[in-house]
Design an enzyme around this catalytic site. Structure first.
Site, mmCIF file in Angstrom:
data_model
loop_
_atom_site.group_PDB
_atom_site.id
_atom_site.type_symbol
_atom_site.label_atom_id
_atom_site.label_comp_id
_atom_site.label_asym_id
_atom_site.label_seq_id
_atom_site.Cartn_x
_atom_site.Cartn_y
_atom_site.Cartn_z
ATOM 1 N N ALA A 1 -53.136 8.212 77.103
ATOM 2 C CA ALA A 1 -54.112 9.314 77.075
ATOM 3 C C ALA A 1 -55.334 9.125 76.358
ATOM 4 O O ALA A 1 -56.373 9.497 76.867
ATOM 5 C CB ALA A 1 -53.375 10.411 76.271
ATOM 6 N N TRP A 2 -55.383 8.484 75.119
ATOM 7 C CA TRP A 2 -56.608 8.467 74.166
ATOM 8 C C TRP A 2 -57.532 7.307 75.124
ATOM 9 O O TRP A 2 -58.796 7.630 75.114
ATOM 10 C CB TRP A 2 -56.171 7.791 73.025
ATOM 11 C CG TRP A 2 -57.200 7.296 72.112
ATOM 12 C CD1 TRP A 2 -58.161 6.482 72.212
ATOM 13 C CD2 TRP A 2 -57.994 8.245 71.109
ATOM 14 N NE1 TRP A 2 -58.907 6.367 70.883
ATOM 15 C CE2 TRP A 2 -59.046 7.342 70.734
ATOM 16 C CE3 TRP A 2 -57.811 9.511 70.849
ATOM 17 C CZ2 TRP A 2 -59.933 8.124 69.666
ATOM 18 C CZ3 TRP A 2 -58.884 10.235 70.087
ATOM 19 C CH2 TRP A 2 -59.596 9.573 69.443
ATOM 20 N N ARG A 3 -56.999 6.176 75.721
ATOM 21 C CA ARG A 3 -57.788 5.151 76.280
ATOM 22 C C ARG A 3 -58.351 5.487 77.731
ATOM 23 O O ARG A 3 -59.479 5.148 77.966
ATOM 24 C CB ARG A 3 -57.015 3.885 76.170
ATOM 25 C CG ARG A 3 -56.856 3.323 74.937
ATOM 26 C CD ARG A 3 -56.365 1.782 74.971
ATOM 27 N NE ARG A 3 -54.940 2.083 75.289
ATOM 28 C CZ ARG A 3 -54.585 1.816 76.659
ATOM 29 N NH1 ARG A 3 -55.357 1.082 77.519
ATOM 30 N NH2 ARG A 3 -53.094 1.732 77.142
ATOM 31 N N HIS B 1 -39.720 12.730 79.423
ATOM 32 C CA HIS B 1 -40.606 13.331 80.643
ATOM 33 C C HIS B 1 -39.873 14.440 81.254
ATOM 34 O O HIS B 1 -40.429 15.252 81.716
ATOM 35 C CB HIS B 1 -40.889 12.134 81.548
ATOM 36 C CG HIS B 1 -41.929 11.231 80.974
ATOM 37 N ND1 HIS B 1 -42.404 9.867 81.819
ATOM 38 C CD2 HIS B 1 -42.543 11.140 79.888
ATOM 39 C CE1 HIS B 1 -43.304 9.444 81.234
ATOM 40 N NE2 HIS B 1 -43.513 10.132 80.159
ATOM 41 N N LYS C 1 -46.125 7.670 84.457
ATOM 42 C CA LYS C 1 -44.950 7.092 85.222
ATOM 43 C C LYS C 1 -44.250 6.402 84.209
ATOM 44 O O LYS C 1 -44.591 6.038 83.117
ATOM 45 C CB LYS C 1 -45.463 5.930 86.148
ATOM 46 C CG LYS C 1 -46.484 4.929 85.527
ATOM 47 C CD LYS C 1 -45.877 3.840 84.686
ATOM 48 C CE LYS C 1 -46.575 3.529 83.738
ATOM 49 N NZ LYS C 1 -45.962 2.478 82.674
ATOM 50 N N ARG D 1 -42.657 1.094 73.660
ATOM 51 C CA ARG D 1 -42.171 0.521 74.864
ATOM 52 C C ARG D 1 -40.966 -0.434 74.389
ATOM 53 O O ARG D 1 -40.268 -0.829 75.193
ATOM 54 C CB ARG D 1 -43.204 -0.199 75.612
ATOM 55 C CG ARG D 1 -43.915 0.715 76.208
ATOM 56 C CD ARG D 1 -45.092 0.072 77.060
ATOM 57 N NE ARG D 1 -46.313 -0.259 75.871
ATOM 58 C CZ ARG D 1 -47.351 -0.870 76.236
ATOM 59 N NH1 ARG D 1 -47.636 -1.056 77.726
ATOM 60 N NH2 ARG D 1 -48.252 -1.026 75.396
ATOM 61 N N TYR E 1 -50.928 -12.359 81.137
ATOM 62 C CA TYR E 1 -51.226 -11.220 82.170
ATOM 63 C C TYR E 1 -51.204 -11.549 83.618
ATOM 64 O O TYR E 1 -51.905 -12.481 83.669
ATOM 65 C CB TYR E 1 -52.500 -10.438 81.745
ATOM 66 C CG TYR E 1 -52.782 -9.386 82.578
ATOM 67 C CD1 TYR E 1 -52.212 -8.153 82.009
ATOM 68 C CD2 TYR E 1 -53.577 -9.244 83.595
ATOM 69 C CE1 TYR E 1 -52.596 -7.072 82.774
ATOM 70 C CE2 TYR E 1 -53.971 -8.163 84.216
ATOM 71 C CZ TYR E 1 -53.158 -6.904 83.984
ATOM 72 O OH TYR E 1 -53.472 -5.837 84.687
#
Length: 329
Positions: free
Chosen positions: A12-14, A75, A93, A161, A231
């Site tokens: 949300a912040w980024r 959620h 998600k 997470r 990544y």
């Protein structure tokens, strides 16, 4: 669209709230978080009101839709409360921790005649439409296989997470992307043929995994996901004439110009596509659905709800079929 935000997450912040205050289709009205101090900081930064709690935000008459970025395990609870309060919902998600939660929320949204969408940004990037157009034009010939991966390096030890009681784990965080991509590119009816998961010895949290899928037309798919890798965010479709690869499939930055690689025998083509803001497009699409009357029960809304449930059914199938390997971490 007058938006309220439930949660003060990193995403949300980024990403989401900076985009929400920038796109003309959205007016960020208010925000609430589990930490009052953090909510005040967010609200001051994004120029909106800070509410005393989630219930207070849902009671605001000037909030017509909410964005939920709470831990995954929360959620279902707060999306259901928002729907019952008559608010349209964009939820990070995945929509819940299992298919039952997905089915319940989709049914509730239809019952209350409101829009419910997951914030799967990549679905709104035009590079995937470009790939589907190559498929439909027969450039790949008869499709036989699909490979996709979304993997990230290990996270900080205190990252939410890694919290199993909050809906953590690699499958729900990054594994849902290649699963959703399989549905997008291979069509409905994809099923799980087998899976493996590397799980943490202390609590069984999944750190990484792989799955084998098969489509109704016989296309074989392999997906990989995890918190234990350099990544990667990619997929490849392979047919009897050519294969096509998208290298930044799930999280391309707004300024990034995607390169789609088409490989035929003895020949390569690189298609450089225009940059696109997939998050901005996602928010604009959500606002358009709300402005269309909020029913979201036309074909697009019904299809999206079906896809939401189907993806969570694949998650459950991966869990059910997985051979688990316990690792110390």
């Amino acid at each position: 669209m007058r938006l309220g935000a439930l949660g003060t997450s990193s995403i949300a912040w980024r990403r989401t709230l900076p985009t929400a205050v920038r796109v003309p289709e959205v007016d960020l009205v208010a925000l609430a978080g589990r930490s009052a101090d953090k909510a005040e900081r967010f609200a001051a930064h994004f120029g909106c009101a800070a509410e005393s709690g989630f219930d207070a935000l849902l009671e605001r008459p000037d909030v017509e839709a909410v964005y939920i970025s709470l831990p995954t395990a929360l959620h279902h609870e707060w999306a259901a409360k928002a729907i019952r309060a008559g608010k349209h919902v964009l939820v990070e998600k995945p929509v819940g921790v299992d298919a039952r939660e997905a089915r319940e929320l989709c049914a509730l949204a239809e019952e209350h005649d409101v829009v419910l969408r997951e914030n799967f940004m990549f679905l709104h990037h035009p590079q995937h439409s470009f790939v589907r157009d190559l498929l439909e034009k027969g450039r790949l010939g008869t499709l036989s296989s699909f490979h996709a991966a979304f993997c990230i390096p290990p996270l900080p030890a205190d990252d939410i997470r890694y919290a199993s009681d909050m809906g953590g784990g690699a499958l729900l965080d990054v594994g849902v992307y290649p699963l959703r991509a399989a549905g997008l590119l291979l069509g409905p009816g994809v099923r799980v043929a087998g899976a493996t998961l590397r799980t943490r010895a202390t609590d069984g949290l999944d750190l990484s995994g792989q799955a084998l899928l098969v489509s109704p037309s016989g296309v074989l798919a392999h997906i990989a996901f995890g918190f234990e890798h350099a990544y990667a965010s990619t997929y490849t479709l392979w047919g009897d004439r050519a294969r096509v690869t998208v290298d930044r499939a799930f999280t391309p930055p707004p300024a990034y110009e995607p390169v789609v690689l088409l490989e035929e025998q003895g020949h390569q083509e690189r298609f450089t596509l225009p940059a696109a803001d997939q998050l901005g497009a996602c928010l604009a699409s959500f606002a358009a659905a709300v402005r269309a009357g909020g029913t979201d029960s036309a074909r697009e809304g019904a299809d999206l709800r079906h896809d939401t449930v189907a993806a969570m059914e694949l998650v459950e199938a991966v869990r059910r079929e997985a051979v688990r390997v316990t690792v110390d971490q």
